[in-house]
Write an enzyme that holds these catalytic residues in place. Structure first.
Site, mmCIF file in Angstrom:
data_model
loop_
_atom_site.group_PDB
_atom_site.id
_atom_site.type_symbol
_atom_site.label_atom_id
_atom_site.label_comp_id
_atom_site.label_asym_id
_atom_site.label_seq_id
_atom_site.Cartn_x
_atom_site.Cartn_y
_atom_site.Cartn_z
ATOM 1 N N LYS A 55 0.844 -1.217 0.000
ATOM 2 C CA LYS A 55 0.000 0.000 0.000
ATOM 3 C C LYS A 55 0.868 1.252 0.000
ATOM 4 O O LYS A 55 0.680 2.146 -0.815
ATOM 5 C CB LYS A 55 -0.912 -0.002 1.240
ATOM 6 C CG LYS A 55 -1.551 1.361 1.526
ATOM 7 C CD LYS A 55 -2.468 1.350 2.727
ATOM 8 C CE LYS A 55 -1.833 1.620 4.051
ATOM 9 N NZ LYS A 55 -1.468 3.031 4.338
ATOM 10 N N ASN A 56 1.817 1.308 0.921
ATOM 11 C CA ASN A 56 2.564 2.551 1.086
ATOM 12 C C ASN A 56 3.598 2.806 -0.020
ATOM 13 O O ASN A 56 4.134 3.906 -0.127
ATOM 14 C CB ASN A 56 3.214 2.611 2.477
ATOM 15 C CG ASN A 56 2.164 2.834 3.546
ATOM 16 O OD1 ASN A 56 1.012 3.138 3.245
ATOM 17 N ND2 ASN A 56 2.547 2.665 4.805
ATOM 18 N N ARG A 103 -4.994 10.534 4.425
ATOM 19 C CA ARG A 103 -3.988 11.581 4.622
ATOM 20 C C ARG A 103 -2.950 11.577 3.505
ATOM 21 O O ARG A 103 -2.395 12.617 3.165
ATOM 22 C CB ARG A 103 -3.245 11.355 5.935
ATOM 23 C CG ARG A 103 -4.086 11.389 7.152
ATOM 24 C CD ARG A 103 -3.188 11.212 8.335
ATOM 25 N NE ARG A 103 -2.126 12.217 8.296
ATOM 26 C CZ ARG A 103 -2.251 13.455 8.725
ATOM 27 N NH1 ARG A 103 -3.371 13.845 9.262
ATOM 28 N NH2 ARG A 103 -1.245 14.295 8.635
ATOM 29 N N CYS A 130 -5.126 13.075 13.215
ATOM 30 C CA CYS A 130 -5.536 11.702 12.917
ATOM 31 C C CYS A 130 -5.497 10.949 14.234
ATOM 32 O O CYS A 130 -4.923 11.432 15.211
ATOM 33 C CB CYS A 130 -4.587 11.177 11.847
ATOM 34 S SG CYS A 130 -4.008 9.520 11.921
ATOM 35 N N ARG A 174 0.231 14.721 13.244
ATOM 36 C CA ARG A 174 0.716 14.505 11.886
ATOM 37 C C ARG A 174 0.707 15.769 11.009
ATOM 38 O O ARG A 174 0.020 15.811 9.976
ATOM 39 C CB ARG A 174 -0.051 13.353 11.215
ATOM 40 C CG ARG A 174 0.016 12.091 12.039
ATOM 41 C CD ARG A 174 -0.624 10.924 11.376
ATOM 42 N NE ARG A 174 0.133 10.417 10.229
ATOM 43 C CZ ARG A 174 -0.258 9.404 9.488
ATOM 44 N NH1 ARG A 174 -1.383 8.789 9.742
ATOM 45 N NH2 ARG A 174 0.476 9.006 8.472
ATOM 46 N N ASP A 231 4.352 0.994 12.466
ATOM 47 C CA ASP A 231 3.134 0.315 12.003
ATOM 48 C C ASP A 231 3.003 -1.098 12.591
ATOM 49 O O ASP A 231 1.914 -1.674 12.596
ATOM 50 C CB ASP A 231 3.105 0.238 10.464
ATOM 51 C CG ASP A 231 2.879 1.610 9.842
ATOM 52 O OD1 ASP A 231 2.443 2.532 10.562
ATOM 53 O OD2 ASP A 231 3.157 1.775 8.641
ATOM 54 N N ILE A 254 7.607 7.350 17.221
ATOM 55 C CA ILE A 254 7.270 8.067 15.983
ATOM 56 C C ILE A 254 5.994 8.910 16.133
ATOM 57 O O ILE A 254 5.982 10.083 15.805
ATOM 58 C CB ILE A 254 7.089 7.081 14.790
ATOM 59 C CG1 ILE A 254 8.294 6.138 14.681
ATOM 60 C CG2 ILE A 254 6.857 7.837 13.473
ATOM 61 C CD1 ILE A 254 9.613 6.774 14.324
ATOM 62 N N ARG A 305 -8.713 -0.280 4.565
ATOM 63 C CA ARG A 305 -7.845 0.723 3.939
ATOM 64 C C ARG A 305 -6.515 0.102 3.521
ATOM 65 O O ARG A 305 -5.871 0.593 2.589
ATOM 66 C CB ARG A 305 -7.536 1.852 4.933
ATOM 67 C CG ARG A 305 -8.640 2.837 5.121
ATOM 68 C CD ARG A 305 -8.145 4.023 5.925
ATOM 69 N NE ARG A 305 -6.783 4.337 5.552
ATOM 70 C CZ ARG A 305 -5.795 4.599 6.411
ATOM 71 N NH1 ARG A 305 -6.009 4.592 7.692
ATOM 72 N NH2 ARG A 305 -4.588 4.868 5.975
HETATM 73 N N1 EPU Z 1 6.163 14.916 10.877
HETATM 74 C C1 EPU Z 1 6.201 16.271 11.167
HETATM 75 N N2 EPU Z 1 6.086 17.152 10.129
HETATM 76 C C2 EPU Z 1 5.943 16.761 8.838
HETATM 77 C C3 EPU Z 1 5.918 15.381 8.540
HETATM 78 C C4 EPU Z 1 6.027 14.479 9.586
HETATM 79 O O1 EPU Z 1 6.333 16.659 12.333
HETATM 80 O O2 EPU Z 1 5.858 17.620 7.961
HETATM 81 C C5 EPU Z 1 6.279 13.930 11.970
HETATM 82 C C6 EPU Z 1 4.986 13.120 12.148
HETATM 83 O O3 EPU Z 1 4.020 13.801 12.911
HETATM 84 C C7 EPU Z 1 5.513 11.869 12.817
HETATM 85 C C8 EPU Z 1 6.906 11.688 12.153
HETATM 86 O O4 EPU Z 1 7.246 12.960 11.631
HETATM 87 O O5 EPU Z 1 5.661 12.088 14.190
HETATM 88 C C9 EPU Z 1 6.972 10.667 11.047
HETATM 89 O O6 EPU Z 1 5.895 10.868 10.136
HETATM 90 P P1 EPU Z 1 5.992 10.540 8.587
HETATM 91 O O7 EPU Z 1 5.873 11.797 7.825
HETATM 92 O O8 EPU Z 1 7.166 9.659 8.319
HETATM 93 O O9 EPU Z 1 4.664 9.703 8.380
HETATM 94 P P2 EPU Z 1 3.812 9.654 7.035
HETATM 95 O O10 EPU Z 1 4.730 9.837 5.897
HETATM 96 O O11 EPU Z 1 2.634 10.537 7.160
HETATM 97 C C10 EPU Z 1 4.095 7.100 6.537
HETATM 98 C C11 EPU Z 1 3.169 5.928 6.365
HETATM 99 C C12 EPU Z 1 2.546 5.565 7.708
HETATM 100 C C13 EPU Z 1 3.688 5.232 8.672
HETATM 101 C C14 EPU Z 1 4.658 6.405 8.784
HETATM 102 C C15 EPU Z 1 5.873 6.119 9.638
HETATM 103 C C16 EPU Z 1 2.409 6.204 4.097
HETATM 104 C C17 EPU Z 1 1.298 6.525 3.174
HETATM 105 N N3 EPU Z 1 2.139 6.276 5.406
HETATM 106 O O12 EPU Z 1 3.272 8.172 7.049
HETATM 107 O O13 EPU Z 1 1.772 4.419 7.489
HETATM 108 O O14 EPU Z 1 3.164 4.929 9.951
HETATM 109 O O15 EPU Z 1 5.120 6.761 7.464
HETATM 110 O O16 EPU Z 1 6.572 5.027 9.148
HETATM 111 O O17 EPU Z 1 3.494 5.851 3.666
HETATM 112 C C18 EPU Z 1 -0.086 2.979 7.781
HETATM 113 O O18 EPU Z 1 0.197 2.431 6.714
HETATM 114 O O19 EPU Z 1 -0.950 2.524 8.566
HETATM 115 C C19 EPU Z 1 0.590 4.218 8.169
HETATM 116 C C20 EPU Z 1 0.109 5.027 9.113
#
Ligand code: EPU
Length: 415
Positions: free
Chosen positions: A22-23, A91, A115, A120, A303, A325, A395
């Site tokens: 998915k990701n 998201r 969320c 996030r 995750d 995280i 999802r």
């Molecule tokens: N963060 C910030 N500012 C930003 C971006 C991130 O403070 O601009 C913080 C977040 O709040 C969090 C940390 O950085 O505390 C890491 O967040 P990240 O941006 O890596 O998460 P994401 O890219 O939104 C992806 C996966 C998630 C997975 C996380 C961490 C996708 C579509 N989603 O989310 O997957 O948990 O990385 O590995 O790739 C899931 O599949 O269930 C899922 C939640």
């Protein structure tokens, strides 16, 4: 709203195939926006999130043809807005920001908002685009970004961000000059996206490490690509087998992407043997407790944390679980305790006192992985578990009940 009815206490046995990730699929589908011509993507999982992504792309003017593979052509791209009604259900819609801004010089994306698992924010995505020359305004709950042509720059992420790295990598592929991303996410899904962009003609070096160089080009052509296996799904089956004292072969996957989990499973007594694309897991009679802390890849994935906690409830001894995280990723604690688990959580730390067995109960999924943790707990528990709000699980897990039934689980979807 559907719910799952699970009769627990059955050891999972047999073979299960991992779906496409998915990701990895979400940013890869978005990357079609950047390209000229027809892209063909194989092994795109049929999930609520991939369907949302395709609706979003079609709304922007991307032509989608569904068959054994997905064919995407962005030649008719005419819109640059991701509306609230789609972003609020997923998201990851924020991943259109980079490609649309790079291609259309303008992008309007609804701010995703908080969320269940944490606030996030997307501040790091926005800061990076500003550094690359975009003007950003927040108005009426929307991010409005504009740039005549983005230019390359040095982007340092204060926090490792997976979709932030992907968003900037996609935008930088068509920016003028060189972009250097430091403290980049090293997740295999970032690498898979870089493979797609490279096949389209992007010049990217270092994807999969914490420093990525991207030399912008004027245009990108199309590509054919098979999405990598889903590492979170693979790990989910590994933990399900461990918890039910089962014996299962997980096929069409890649053991390298679940190494951190494999090490932990072996530590608690689970037998894990692998060749290039198959992982054979055998659950022990007794699981041992161990401590675990989540971290960006190649560390133990956040995750997996809710699923690991479900497993730890049945391990002999005390496990300390730290979530590094997301700030609110212990919502499943209360539900697991309703099934007889002994967990105490405060801020980023949960202390799990292993119990001999869990008992079935009605519980509620609060998000994708927490929901699946409750399914695993239900499979291992005595008696009947009802997991409500299955739409969270839909999802991210393809054919979940069919796959589980094929392994002998007694699980039914009830409307
Ligand atoms: N963060 C910030 N500012 C930003 C971006 C991130 O403070 O601009 C913080 C977040 O709040 C969090 C940390 O950085 O505390 C890491 O967040 P990240 O941006 O890596 O998460 P994401 O890219 O939104 C992806 C996966 C998630 C997975 C996380 C961490 C996708 C579509 N989603 O989310 O997957 O948990 O990385 O590995 O790739 C899931 O599949 O269930 C899922 C939640």
């Amino acid at each position: 709203m559907d719910k799952f009815l699970i009769q627990g206490g059955i050891s999972l046995k047999g073979r299960v195939s991992a779906s496409g990730s998915k990701n990895a699929a979400l940013p890869i589908l978005m990357s079609a926006i950047l390209s000229e011509g027809q892209n063909i993507f194989y092994r795109v999982p049929d999930l609520r999130d991939t369907r949302t992504t395709l609706s979003l792309l079609e709304r922007l003017g991307v032509k989608v043809q569904k068959g054994e593979a997905l064919t995407l052509s962005a030649n008719g791209l005419c819109q640059y807005e991701a509306p609230y009604e789609l972003v609020r259900t997923m998201r990851a819609s924020v991943l259109i920001l980079g490609p649309v801004l790079a291609k259309m010089h303008k992008a309007t994306v609804s701010l995703p908002g908080g969320c269940a698992i944490g606030a996030r924010p997307i501040n790091l995505h926005l800061k990076a685009f500003q550094k690359m020359g975009a003007t950003i305004e927040i108005e009426g709950g929307y991010v409005k970004a504009e740039a005549r042509r983005l230019h390359g720059d040095k982007i340092y992420f204060d926090t490792v961000t997976v979709t932030g790295t992907e968003n900037v990598m996609m935008a930088a592929a068509l920016a003028k000059g060189e972009t250097l991303i430091e403290n980049a996410a090293r997740e295999p899904e970032v690498f898979d996206l870089a493979c797609v962009l490279t096949k389209m003609g992007a010049k990217i070096e270092g994807a999969g490490t914490d420093t990525i160089h991207i030399q912008g080009v004027d245009s990108l052509s199309s590509c054919e690509h098979t999405i990598m296996p889903d590492r979170i799904e693979t790990g989910t089956w590994m933990m399900a087998v461990a918890m039910t004292k089962g014996d299962v072969e997980i096929t069409d996957t890649d053991p390298v992407i679940v190494e951190a989990l494999t090490r932990k499973l072996q530590e608690v007594g689970v037998s894990v043997e692998a060749d290039s694309s198959t992982i054979h897991v055998k659950g022990p009679t007794h699981l041992k407790a161990t401590d675990m802390t989540t971290a960006p890849y190649p560390g133990f994935a956040t995750d997996f944390q809710p699923l690991w906690m479900a497993l730890a409830t049945l391990a002999e001894g005390t496990s300390v679980i730290r979530e590094e995280i997301f700030e609110n990723r212990f919502i499943h604690v209360g539900e697991l305790n309703r099934m007889g688990a002994k967990i105490q959580a405060e801020r980023d730390t949960a202390v799990v006192q292993g119990v001999k067995s869990l008992s079935g109960a009605p519980v509620m999924a609060s998000d994708l992985r927490a929901g699946m943790a409750l399914v695993l707990a239900g499979l291992a528990a005595h008696g009947t578990t009802t997991v409500q709000r299955v739409y969270h699980i839909d999802r991210g897990y393809e054919d979940v009940e069919t796959k589980l039934k094929n392994l002998g689980a007694r699980i039914e979807r009830v409307s």
